[in-house]
Enzyme design. Structure first.
Site, PDB file in Angstrom:
ATOM      1  N   LYS A  69       1.072  -1.380   0.240  1.00  0.00           N
ATOM      2  CA  LYS A  69       0.100   0.320  -0.347  1.00  0.00           C
ATOM      3  C   LYS A  69       0.701   1.672   0.544  1.00  0.00           C
ATOM      4  O   LYS A  69       1.544   1.255  -0.020  1.00  0.00           O
ATOM      5  CB  LYS A  69      -0.908  -0.385   1.318  1.00  0.00           C
ATOM      6  CG  LYS A  69       0.107  -0.200   2.701  1.00  0.00           C
ATOM      7  CD  LYS A  69      -1.705   0.322   3.601  1.00  0.00           C
ATOM      8  CE  LYS A  69       0.021   1.002   5.066  1.00  0.00           C
ATOM      9  NZ  LYS A  69       0.040   1.795   5.228  1.00  0.00           N
TER      10      LYS A  69
ATOM     11  N   LYS B 269      -2.258   8.854  15.567  1.00  0.00           N
ATOM     12  CA  LYS B 269      -0.625   8.372  15.959  1.00  0.00           C
ATOM     13  C   LYS B 269      -0.701   9.033  18.125  1.00  0.00           C
ATOM     14  O   LYS B 269      -1.528  10.486  18.175  1.00  0.00           O
ATOM     15  CB  LYS B 269       0.361   9.056  15.411  1.00  0.00           C
ATOM     16  CG  LYS B 269       0.103   7.961  13.942  1.00  0.00           C
ATOM     17  CD  LYS B 269       1.159   6.754  13.805  1.00  0.00           C
ATOM     18  CE  LYS B 269       1.137   6.046  12.893  1.00  0.00           C
ATOM     19  NZ  LYS B 269       1.404   5.213  12.551  1.00  0.00           N
TER      20      LYS B 269
ATOM     21  N   GLU C 139      -2.470   4.369  18.390  1.00  0.00           N
ATOM     22  CA  GLU C 139      -1.287   3.691  18.617  1.00  0.00           C
ATOM     23  C   GLU C 139      -0.514   4.557  19.313  1.00  0.00           C
ATOM     24  O   GLU C 139      -0.341   6.155  19.473  1.00  0.00           O
ATOM     25  CB  GLU C 139      -0.637   4.312  16.972  1.00  0.00           C
ATOM     26  CG  GLU C 139      -1.415   2.853  16.376  1.00  0.00           C
ATOM     27  CD  GLU C 139      -0.338   2.858  15.094  1.00  0.00           C
ATOM     28  OE1 GLU C 139       0.957   2.422  14.701  1.00  0.00           O
ATOM     29  OE2 GLU C 139      -0.817   3.666  14.019  1.00  0.00           O
TER      30      GLU C 139
ATOM     31  N   ASP D 248      -3.060   6.124   5.267  1.00  0.00           N
ATOM     32  CA  ASP D 248      -2.376   4.950   5.893  1.00  0.00           C
ATOM     33  C   ASP D 248      -3.483   4.014   6.251  1.00  0.00           C
ATOM     34  O   ASP D 248      -2.472   2.893   6.581  1.00  0.00           O
ATOM     35  CB  ASP D 248      -1.609   6.111   7.019  1.00  0.00           C
ATOM     36  CG  ASP D 248      -0.670   4.959   7.711  1.00  0.00           C
ATOM     37  OD1 ASP D 248       0.568   4.116   6.647  1.00  0.00           O
ATOM     38  OD2 ASP D 248       0.025   5.285   9.006  1.00  0.00           O
TER      39      ASP D 248
ATOM     40  N   HIS E 137      -1.179  -5.943   5.605  1.00  0.00           N
ATOM     41  CA  HIS E 137      -0.503  -6.203   6.787  1.00  0.00           C
ATOM     42  C   HIS E 137      -1.315  -7.797   7.827  1.00  0.00           C
ATOM     43  O   HIS E 137      -1.342  -7.747   8.446  1.00  0.00           O
ATOM     44  CB  HIS E 137       0.736  -6.711   7.293  1.00  0.00           C
ATOM     45  CG  HIS E 137       0.514  -5.337   8.219  1.00  0.00           C
ATOM     46  ND1 HIS E 137       0.467  -4.259   7.890  1.00  0.00           N
ATOM     47  CD2 HIS E 137       1.260  -5.861   9.513  1.00  0.00           C
ATOM     48  CE1 HIS E 137       0.446  -3.576   9.353  1.00  0.00           C
ATOM     49  NE2 HIS E 137       0.922  -3.988   9.532  1.00  0.00           N
TER      50      HIS E 137
ATOM     51  N   LYS F 161      -2.161 -11.189  10.017  1.00  0.00           N
ATOM     52  CA  LYS F 161      -2.566 -10.850  11.632  1.00  0.00           C
ATOM     53  C   LYS F 161      -3.271 -12.051  11.403  1.00  0.00           C
ATOM     54  O   LYS F 161      -4.340 -12.339  11.872  1.00  0.00           O
ATOM     55  CB  LYS F 161      -2.840  -9.885  12.147  1.00  0.00           C
ATOM     56  CG  LYS F 161      -1.682  -8.347  12.389  1.00  0.00           C
ATOM     57  CD  LYS F 161      -2.042  -7.690  12.812  1.00  0.00           C
ATOM     58  CE  LYS F 161      -1.899  -5.879  13.656  1.00  0.00           C
ATOM     59  NZ  LYS F 161      -0.544  -6.174  13.525  1.00  0.00           N
TER      60      LYS F 161
ATOM     61  N   HIS G   6      -6.836  -0.946   6.398  1.00  0.00           N
ATOM     62  CA  HIS G   6      -6.625  -2.307   7.496  1.00  0.00           C
ATOM     63  C   HIS G   6      -7.584  -1.813   7.937  1.00  0.00           C
ATOM     64  O   HIS G   6      -8.211  -3.204   8.629  1.00  0.00           O
ATOM     65  CB  HIS G   6      -5.515  -1.976   8.299  1.00  0.00           C
ATOM     66  CG  HIS G   6      -3.804  -0.865   8.073  1.00  0.00           C
ATOM     67  ND1 HIS G   6      -3.471  -1.961   6.805  1.00  0.00           N
ATOM     68  CD2 HIS G   6      -3.105  -0.577   8.752  1.00  0.00           C
ATOM     69  CE1 HIS G   6      -2.088  -1.794   6.908  1.00  0.00           C
ATOM     70  NE2 HIS G   6      -2.300  -1.186   7.922  1.00  0.00           N
TER      71      HIS G   6
HETATM   72  C1  BG6 Z   1       0.964   0.203   8.617  1.00  0.00           C
HETATM   73  C2  BG6 Z   1       0.708   2.081   9.126  1.00  0.00           C
HETATM   74  O1  BG6 Z   1       1.233  -0.103   7.344  1.00  0.00           O
HETATM   75  O2  BG6 Z   1       0.645  -0.352   9.702  1.00  0.00           O
HETATM   76  C3  BG6 Z   1       1.868   2.562  10.059  1.00  0.00           C
HETATM   77  O3  BG6 Z   1       2.000   2.620   7.556  1.00  0.00           O
HETATM   78  C4  BG6 Z   1       1.290   2.011  10.939  1.00  0.00           C
HETATM   79  O4  BG6 Z   1       1.656   3.719  10.566  1.00  0.00           O
HETATM   80  C5  BG6 Z   1       1.672  -0.066  10.851  1.00  0.00           C
HETATM   81  O5  BG6 Z   1       2.017   2.150  12.180  1.00  0.00           O
HETATM   82  C6  BG6 Z   1       0.467  -0.623  12.212  1.00  0.00           C
HETATM   83  O6  BG6 Z   1       0.873  -1.950  12.474  1.00  0.00           O
HETATM   84  P1  BG6 Z   1       1.026  -2.916  13.158  1.00  0.00           P
HETATM   85  O7  BG6 Z   1       1.463  -4.652  12.753  1.00  0.00           O
HETATM   86  O8  BG6 Z   1       2.611  -2.400  14.297  1.00  0.00           O
HETATM   87  O9  BG6 Z   1       0.135  -2.765  14.004  1.00  0.00           O
END
Ligand code: BG6
Length: 491
Positions: free
Chosen positions: A156, A334, A224, A243, A186, A190, A248
Site C-alpha cells: 500500500k 498516532k 497507537e 495510512d 498486513h 495477523k 487496514h
Molecule cells: C502500517 C502503517 O501499515 O501499519 C503504520 O503505515 C502503522 O503507520 C502500522 O503504525 C501498524 O501496524 P502494526 O502491525 O504495528 O499494528
C-alpha cells in the site's frame, strides 16, 4: 538446521515449487524489519526449503555488502531463537542487483537463481517501494521479461483517491493480470484477524445474532502510541485516513461484516468482502473527526502549517439487510494514550429491564464481545452478572480467552510471513482486489473532497474532544474499565 525444523513446522504447507523472490527495495526499512527476517524464518523453519532471493534496490552495493546488511537486519529484528548454521545456509541463497545495473542484469541474476534450483520454479516479485516508484519497477520487470507466469506482491498505498487507484490498476494490468497480483494488507495476515472468520463461521452460537436485531453498534479502534519515527515525508503526504483506515481498518471491517461465503476459498471470500464494500454508504464528512497531535507541526520534515491528520475517527454505515442502522465507529491515531487494536461489538439492551433502578444494570455500558487483534488473539465477552450477597446488585463480569494460554504461540506466523507464504502458494484469500480498493476510494470521495478541519489533541490522549459526540449516546469502549486478565503478562 533447515531440515530439522521443517518436520516440525513447515512440512506440507509450503509452496509446491521452489521459489525465486525478487525483492525490490531490499535495503529499505520494511525489508530490514519484516521481509528479510520473515523470509529467513520461512526458510529455516522449512516452509520454503528451495528458495533464492535476488535483492534489488537503489543502493549501488555488491552481493557481499547486501548479505552483511541482511545479516544485521536479521540479528536485530528476528524475534525467534536462531540456530547455528542457519544464517550461512540462508546467506548462500541471497544475490543482489542494483537498480542502476538495468533490466538485462536483473534478468541474468534471476536466470542464475532459477538455474541453480534445477527444476521448475515459481517467481515472486515483492515490491517494497514507495508508491511513486512502483510503476517504474513494474515496467523494469516487463523489460527484463520477468512478468509472464510470475506473481507480484504490492505494498500500500494503492492510490490516494479513486482516480489515482483506477489509473494505477490500469497501468498494472498492462503487465500483470489480476490473478498474478497480491495487494498486501498486513492486518489481514495477523492471526487474530483470521480468527474472526473461524469464530464467526465455525461456531453455532454467535452467527445467528450477528446482525442488526441484536447488535447495537461496532467499534474498530486502533490507537497507537507511536509517533512518526523517520517517516515524516511519507506521513505528511498520507495521513491517518489513507495510512490506516482505507487499508487496514476497512479490511477488518470486511471480515467482521461479511456474509458467510459459499466456501472458504479465495474467490468466495473476496466476493463477500467486496459486497460489504459495495453496501457501504459514502462517508459523510460531518461524521468524521480529524485530529492532529499538538507538536506535530514542529516535527522535522513536517510543514509548519500542515493540515495532515494524525488521528481520525468516523462513523461508517453498511446499508444492507444485515447491518442497516448499525453504526460502525472506526478510530486510529498516532501518539495516543495506549496502543490497542480492538473490535468491540456492543449488543442491544434487553427489551425490558426488571432490575431495580439502582441495581447497576446498564451502568457500565452494554454487554460486549471484544476481539483483541494483538499478536496473541484475545477475546472477551462481558456481561452483567449478580454481585454476591443480599439483594440484586449487578456488576459487569467477563469471560476471557487468551491464545497465550493454549501454549500454541510458537506456531504463530508473523503477518508478513503468513502473507508471503500465501502469495507463494497462489492463495489470494488474505489479499485485496482492484475492485475492493476502488470501491473503498469511491466511498471515501466526499471526505477527501471536503475534509473537516483538523482539531488538536494532546499527545498521550484519546483524540480531540469531539470524538465523544461522534459516538453519543454510546461511549468509546477504550480505555477499558477493566484490564485484560493478568495471564497475558505471564505468557
Ligand atoms: C502500517 C502503517 O501499515 O501499519 C503504520 O503505515 C502503522 O503507520 C502500522 O503504525 C501498524 O501496524 P502494526 O502491525 O504495528 O499494528
Amino acid at each position: 538446521m533447515a531440515g530439522s525444523r521443517a518436520s516440525r513446522l513447515g512440512a506440507g504447507v509450503g509452496p509446491k515449487h521452489p521459489q525465486v523472490v525478487v525483492l525490490v527495495g531490499a535495503t529499505g526499512d520494511l525489508a530490514q524489519r519484516k521481509l528479510l527476517p520473515g523470509l529467513y524464518h520461512l526458510f529455516s523453519a522449512g516452509f520454503i526449503p528451495d528458495l533464492r532471493i535476488v535483492g534489488v534496490s537503489l543502493d549501488d552495493i555488491g552481493v557481499e555488502a547486501f548479505r552483511e546488511r541482511a545479516h544485521k537486519a536479521i540479528d536485530r529484528f528476528f524475534t525467534r531463537q536462531a540456530r547455528d548454521g542457519e544464517w550461512a545456509a540462508f546467506a548462500e541463497r541471497l544475490d543482489y542487483v542494483p537498480l542502476s545495473a538495468g533490466a538485462a542484469a536483473l534478468a541474468e541474476a534471476v536466470g542464475r537463481a532459477e538455474a541453480s534450483l534445477g527444476q521448475e520454479s515459481q517467481r515472486l516479485h515483492y515490491l517494497s517501494v514507495p508508491p511513486a516508484a512502483a510503476l517504474t519497477v513494474v515496467r523494469l520487470l516487463a523489460e527484463a521479461d520477468l512478468a509472464a507466469g510470475s506473481r507480484i506482491v504490492m505494498e500500500k498505498p494503492f492510490g490516494t483517491d479513486l482516480e489515482s487507484a483506477v489509473a494505477l490498476n490500469e497501468r498494472l494490468h498492462e503487465v500483470f493480470s489480476e490473478d498474478q497480483i497480491f495487494r498486501i494488507d498486513h492486518f489481514l495476515g495477523k492471526e487474530p484477524a483470521q480468527n474472526i472468520l473461524a469464530f464467526r463461521f465455525a461456531n453455532g452460537l454467535f452467527e445467528p445474532i450477528w446482525n442488526r436485531t441484536f447488535i447495537d453498534h461496532v467499534q474498530i479502534d486502533v490507537p497507537e502510541t507511536l509517533g512518526l519515527g523517520t517517516r515524516a515525508a511519507f506521513y505528511e503526504a498520507t495521513g491517518a485516513y489513507r495510512d490506516m483506515v482505507v487499508t487496514h481498518l476497512f479490511q477488518i471491517l470486511g471480515f467482521m461484516a461479511m456474509e458467510p461465503p459459499t466456501s472458504l476459498e479465495p474467490g468466495p471470500i473476496s466476493e463477500e468482502k467486496n459486497k460489504v464494500f459495495r453496501s457501504m454508504l459514502p462517508l459523510d464528512p460531518r461524521e468524521v473527526v480529524r485530529g492532529q497531535y499538538a507538536g506535530y507541526r514542529d516535527e522535522p520534515g513536517v510543514d509548519p502549517q500542515s493540515d495532515t491528520e494524525t488521528f481520525i475517527a468516523l462513523k461508517c454505515r453498511i446499508d444492507n439487510w444485515r447491518w442497516a442502522g448499525v453504526p460502525f465507529f472506526l478510530r486510529t491515531g498516532k501518539r495516543m494514550a495506549e496502543g490497542q487494536r480492538i473490535i468491540s461489538i456492543a449488543f442491544r439492551e434487553p427489551p425490558k429491564s426488571m432490575f431495580p433502578v439502582n441495581s447497576g444494570v446498564g451502568a457500565q455500558g452494554p454487554d460486549h464481545l471484544t476481539f483483541d487483534l494483538a499478536d496473541a488473539s484475545k477475546m472477551s465477552l462481558s456481561f452483567y452478572g449478580k454481585r454476591p450477597g443480599p439483594g440484586m446488585r449487578l456488576d459487569k463480569l467477563s469471560l476471557q480467552f487468551n491464545m497465550k494460554d493454549t501454549g500454541l504461540m510458537g506456531e504463530v506466523l508473523e503477518a508478513y510471513e503468513r502473507l508471503i507464504l500465501d502469495a507463494m502458494r497462489g492463495d489470494h484469500t488474505l489479499f485485496t482486489t482492484a475492485e475492493g480498493i476502488e470501491r473503498l476510494w469511491e466511498v471515501s470521495t466526499p471526505l477527501l473532497e471536503a475534509p473537516p478541519p483538523v482539531r488538536l489533541y494532546a499527545p498521550g490522549s484519546w483524540g480531540p474532544k469531539s470524538i465523544h459526540q461522534l459516538v453519543a449516546p454510546q461511549a468509546w469502549r477504550l480505555p477499558f474499565e477493566r484490564e485484560w486478565r493478568n495471564t497475558d503478562e505471564q505468557g
